[in-house]
Motif scaffolding. Structure first.
Motif, PDB file in Angstrom:
ATOM      1  N   ALA A  55      54.823  19.975  15.142  1.00 37.94           N
ATOM      2  CA  ALA A  55      54.762  20.210  16.590  1.00 37.94           C
ATOM      3  C   ALA A  55      53.467  19.655  17.173  1.00 37.94           C
ATOM      4  O   ALA A  55      53.466  19.063  18.269  1.00 37.94           O
ATOM      5  N   GLY A  56      52.355  19.842  16.460  1.00 36.49           N
ATOM      6  CA  GLY A  56      51.085  19.290  16.920  1.00 36.49           C
ATOM      7  C   GLY A  56      51.121  17.771  17.004  1.00 36.49           C
ATOM      8  O   GLY A  56      50.573  17.169  17.940  1.00 36.49           O
ATOM      9  N   LEU A  57      51.777  17.159  16.028  1.00 34.85           N
ATOM     10  CA  LEU A  57      51.924  15.706  16.040  1.00 34.85           C
ATOM     11  C   LEU A  57      52.733  15.265  17.253  1.00 34.85           C
ATOM     12  O   LEU A  57      52.369  14.293  17.955  1.00 34.85           O
ATOM     13  N   TYR A  58      53.818  15.976  17.532  1.00 30.57           N
ATOM     14  CA  TYR A  58      54.628  15.652  18.704  1.00 30.57           C
ATOM     15  C   TYR A  58      53.824  15.825  20.000  1.00 30.57           C
ATOM     16  O   TYR A  58      53.950  15.021  20.931  1.00 30.57           O
ATOM     17  N   GLU A  59      53.016  16.876  20.083  1.00 28.75           N
ATOM     18  CA  GLU A  59      52.194  17.095  21.276  1.00 28.75           C
ATOM     19  C   GLU A  59      51.251  15.927  21.510  1.00 28.75           C
ATOM     20  O   GLU A  59      51.095  15.434  22.642  1.00 28.75           O
ATOM     21  N   ASN A  60      50.602  15.483  20.448  1.00 29.49           N
ATOM     22  CA  ASN A  60      49.669  14.369  20.578  1.00 29.49           C
ATOM     23  C   ASN A  60      50.367  13.093  21.037  1.00 29.49           C
ATOM     24  O   ASN A  60      49.753  12.224  21.672  1.00 29.49           O
ATOM     25  N   GLN A  61      51.644  12.990  20.710  1.00 25.38           N
ATOM     26  CA  GLN A  61      52.420  11.816  21.115  1.00 25.38           C
ATOM     27  C   GLN A  61      53.050  11.992  22.494  1.00 25.38           C
ATOM     28  O   GLN A  61      53.715  11.086  22.990  1.00 25.38           O
ATOM     29  N   GLY A  62      52.837  13.170  23.101  1.00 24.10           N
ATOM     30  CA  GLY A  62      53.439  13.443  24.401  1.00 24.10           C
ATOM     31  C   GLY A  62      54.915  13.762  24.337  1.00 24.10           C
ATOM     32  O   GLY A  62      55.601  13.764  25.366  1.00 24.10           O
TER      33      GLY A  62
END
Length: 671
Positions: A527-534
Motif C-alpha cells: 500500500a505504501g508503494l502504491y501511495e508513493n506512485q499516486g
C-alpha cells in the motif's frame, strides 16, 4: 537294719507317687503363672493407650512406598510446566499487545497432535473478546485446510463471508466468527478442541472436515498415528495435556528415531507429503474401512459433546474436484478396476456428450483413487446419518451446492484450485450454503432480519481480495502442485527457482509464500508503494483488506484516513477516524477528528477531542493551533490566547500562528 523286699517295693512306689504329685503341682503352678501373665497383659492393654496394630504399620509403609513415585511425577509435572516444556499448547492465547481484552487461536496448539513434524501448521488469527458481551453472538469454525481458507487464508475463508452475512441480518448483535480450522488435522483434533471452545460460550459451530481423515494427524494412515482404535486415541488426547506424558512421548519418538532411517513427517517436502504414512488404501480394503469407522466414531463423540452443551452444529458435506483432477494412485484389485482406466472412460463419455455416464465414471474414479486425499462418498453418508441422529446437528449440503453450480454436475476448476480446495467463487458458495442452512434451522435464540441480506455479488466484493491476495493463493497452489503427489519429483529448475514476477503485488505474494513474509506487513508495504506512485485506490484496497482481517487494529483505519485527508476528502476520512477512535484514542486520531468537527461547526465536540489530543501529547503544535482557533470561533478569546501563548513558547514561527495572533489581539483589544 536291712530292708526287706516288701519294704523296698513300698518305698519305691511311694517315691514315684510323690514325684508325680510334684510334677503335677509344678504344671499347675506353670499354668496358673501363664494364665496370670496373660490376664495381666489384657488388663494392661485395656488400661493403657491403644498401640498401633501391625496391619496399620504395613498399610502406612505401602502408602509411603506408593506415594514416592506419585510425588516424583507430581513434582516432574510441576517442573515441566514451570519450565514451559513444549510451550503453551492451549487452544487460545491472549496477546499482550491487545491488553488481555482479546483472545486469538494459538499458532502453537497443533503441537499436541504432531510429534514428528517439525514445522507445524497454524490456525487463522481471528480475534474475539475474552468477555462475551451481552449482545454477543459467537460462532466457531472447525475443520482442516479448506475450512481454514487454503490457499488464500485470511479474507478468503468462507467463515469471514459467513460473518459478513450474519452481521447484516443481526445488526443488534456483536457477531464474532472464530476460525480454529488448521491444515492436516482431522476429527480427532476437532474432538480434542471442544472443551476449550465450550468455555467461550459458542452459539453455533460450523464444521467442514473429513478429507484429512486418513492422512491427517493421528489418522489411520498418517505418519503421525497412534493406532486404529478411536477410543484409545481419544484417551491419548486427554493424557497429552500432561507435560510428563508429552515428555515420555517425545522420548519414545526420539528413541525410535535412533533405530529408524527417517520418516516422511520429519523429512523435506510439503506438509501434504510429510503427513502420509501408508500410501496405498484401495477401496473396501481394511485400512479404508478403519478410516471410515474412525470418522464415524469420532463424529458421534463430537456431536455427543456439543449435544450435552446444547450447542447447534452445522456440518458440511464434503466436495472435491471430479472432472479436472486425475486420480493420484491407481491400483487394480479383485473387485475393482484401476482408477486411471475408469477416469479415461469418464473423459470419453464426457467428450461423447454422455454426461450422465461421465458423472458416474468420474465419481467412481475418485472412489478408486488409492491415495486418499479426497474423502470417499461414504463419508457424506455418515455426515447425513449423524445429522439425522442428533436433533441439534444440521447437515449443510455443500457437495450438493457445488454440483448444482457446475455444468452437468461435474465439479472441476470452475470451483476448485486443485484436487479439493475451492477457489474464491467456491469459498463464497460455501459461505452461502452454510448461511442458507443456518437460516433454515430457525434457531430460537437469534432473530435474523433476512430482508437485510444483500446480493451474493455484494458479499464477494466485501471479501476485499486484491491482486496481492489472489497471487498469494496462486503461489501456494504452484508450490503444492510442483511436489508429490502431483509430480513424482520436484523440478529443481521449475517453480519457484525460475519464476518471473509479473507485478509488485506478485513479487510481494511470492515472498509471503516462499520466504515466510508476514501477510499483513506485506499489504502495508505494498500500500505504501502504491501511495508513493499516486495509485491511491489500490493502496486503499490493501488497507480495506487489513481492516476486515484485523478490526481490532486502528492502524489500517488511520493509514486509509491519511490518504483521504491528503485528498481533502473529509467525508471519507471521518468514518475511518471514528472507527480508529473507537478502537484506541491516539493523539493523531483525536486531533484530526477534532479539526473535522470544528470545521463542521460542532465546536463543543471538536474542542473536547482537541483537549483529549493534548492530554495524550501536550506539545502537539498542530493540536494547540487548532484548539486556539476553535476557542476563537466560540468567542472565548481569553482561552484562545492562553493556548496560543503555549504554542508560541514552543515555536513562535509555527505556520499561521503570527496571522492568528494579529486577529486574536484585535478581538482581545475590543474586549
Amino acid at each position: 537294719m536291712a530292708l526287706t523286699t516288701k519294704q523296698k517295693s513300698y518305698i519305691q512306689k511311694n517315691a514315684a507317687s510323690k514325684s508325680a504329685r510334684r510334677i503335677a503341682a509344678d504344671l499347675k503352678a506353670d499354668e496358673a503363672e501363664v494364665s496370670a501373665y496373660l490376664t495381666q497383659l489384657k488388663e494392661k492393654e485395656a488400661t493403657s493407650a491403644p498401640s498401633e496394630p501391625a496391619g496399620s504399620r504395613r498399610l502406612l509403609f505401602y502408602t509411603v512406598m506408593l506415594a514416592i513415585p506419585v510425588l516424583f511425577f507430581v513434582l516432574l509435572e510441576a517442573g515441566l510446566r514451570m519450565g514451559n516444556y513444549r510451550g503453551d499448547l492451549s487452544l487460545f492465547v491472549y496477546p499482550q499487545s491487545l491488553e488481555g481484552r482479546y483472545a486469538v487461536p494459538n499458532p502453537n496448539f497443533t503441537g499436541r497432535y504432531f510429534f514428528q513434524t517439525s514445522t507445524l501448521p497454524s490456525p487463522s488469527d481471528d480475534v474475539f473478546l475474552t468477555q462475551k458481551p451481552e449482545n454477543g453472538f459467537r460462532v466457531f469454525v472447525m475443520g482442516g485446510s479448506t475450512a481454514n481458507g487454503y490457499p488464500y487464508g485470511f479474507n478468503g475463508s468462507f467463515g469471514r463471508s459467513f460473518r459478513d452475512m450474519l452481521q447484516d441480518m443481526a445488526p443488534d448483535r456483536h457477531v464474532e466468527v472464530v476460525n480454529v480450522a488448521t491444515s492436516a488435522i482431522n476429527s480427532y483434533s476437532i474432538f480434542d478442541q471442544i472443551p476449550e471452545i465450550l468455555r467461550y460460550e459458542p452459539d453455533a459451530i460450523l464444521i467442514y472436515a473429513g478429507h484429512n481423515e486418513y492422512y491427517g494427524a493421528l489418522g489411520v494412515a498418517s505418519a503421525e498415528t497412534f493406532g486404529a482404535f478411536p477410543g484409545f486415541v481419544r484417551a491419548y488426547l486427554r493424557l497429552q495435556r500432561y507435560r510428563t506424558f508429552m515428555l515420555l512421548r517425545d522420548g519414545i519418538v526420539r528413541l525410535s528415531g535412533v533405530f529408524a532411517s527417517g520418516s516422511a513427517a520429519t523429512g523435506s517436502g510439503t506438509l501434504m507429503q510429510r503427513m502420509v504414512g501408508e500410501q496405498l488404501i484401495p477401496l473396501d480394503s481394511q485400512l479404508y474401512e478403519l478410516g471410515r469407522l474412525q470418522f464415524e466414531s469420532n463424529l458421534n463423540a463430537i456431536m455427543r459433546r456439543f449435544e450435552r452443551a446444547d450447542v447447534p452444529v452445522f456440518i458440511g458435506t464434503l466436495t472435491s474436484n471430479l472432472k479436472d483432477h486425475h486420480p493420484f494412485l491407481s491400483v487394480e484389485s479383485e473387485n475393482h478396476p484401476p482408477a486411471d482406466a475408469v477416469f479415461a472412460q469418464a473423459l470419453q463419455a464426457y467428450e461423447a456428450g454422455d454426461f450422465g455416464l461421465a458423472f458416474e465414471r468420474f465419481v467412481y474414479a475418485k472412489e478408486l483413487d488409492a491415495l486418499r486425499f479426497r474423502a470417499p462418498e461414504s463419508f457424506n453418508t455418515l455426515i447425513r446419518a449423524t445429522a439425522d441422529r442428533f436433533p441439534n446437528v444440521f447437515a449443510v449440503p455443500v457437495h450438493e451446492a457445488f454440483k448444482r453450480e457446475s455444468e452437468h454436475r461435474l465439479i472441476g476448476f470452475n470451483l476448485m484450485t486443485e484436487h479439493l480446495h475451492p477457489n474464491i467463487p467456491g469459498f463464497h458458495l460455501m459461505a452461502r450454503t452454510f448461511m442458507e442452512s443456518f437460516k433454515e434451522a430457525g434457531l430460537p435464540f437469534v432473530s435474523l432480519q433476512t430482508d437485510r441480506l444483500q446480493s451474493w455479488q455484494h458479499y464477494i466484493q466485501r471479501m476485499e481480495l486484491t491482486e496481492f491476495d489472489h497471487r498469494v493463493g496462486e503461489h501456494r497452489v504452484k508450490l503444492l502442485m510442483n511436489a508429490w503427489p502431483f509430480v513424482e519429483q520436484r523440478d529443481p529448475r521449475g517453480y519457484p527457482r525460475n519464476y518471473r514476477f509479473t507485478s509488485e503485488a506478485d513479487s510481494m505474494a511470492f515472498l509471503v509464500v516462499n520466504e515466510g513474509r508476514r501477510w499483513d506487513q506485506s499489504k502495508v508495504e505494498l500500500a505504501g508503494l502504491y501511495e508513493n506512485q499516486g495509485r491511491f485506490e489500490l493502496a486503499l484496497a490493501e488497507y480495506r483488506g487489513l481492516m476486515r482481517a484485523q478490526p481490532f487494529n486502528d492502524s489500517p483505519f488511520i493509514f486509509a484516513a491519511r490518504i483521504w485527508l491528503g485528498l481533502n476528502n473529509f467525508e471519507e476520512a471521518r468514518p475511518l477516524l471514528e472507527r480508529a477512535y473507537q478502537i484506541e484514542a491516539s493523539a493523531f486520531t483525536t486531533r484530526m477528528l477534532g479539526a473535522i468537527e470544528v470545521d463542521a461547526g460542532n465546536l463543543d465536540r471538536g474542542i473536547a477531542l482537541l483537549e483529549e489530543s493534548l492530554a495524550i501529547e501536550p506539545d502537539d503544535m498542530q493540536a494547540l493551533f487548532n484548539l486556539s482557533g476553535a476557542y476563537g470561533l466560540k468567542r472565548d478569546f481569553q482561552k484562545a490566547d492562553d493556548i496560543l501563548r503555549r504554542l508560541e513558547r514552543i515555536n513562535p514561527n509555527f505556520p499561521g500562528a503570527a496571522a492568528w495572533r494579529q486577529q486574536l489581539n484585535r478581538h482581545l483589544s475590543r474586549n
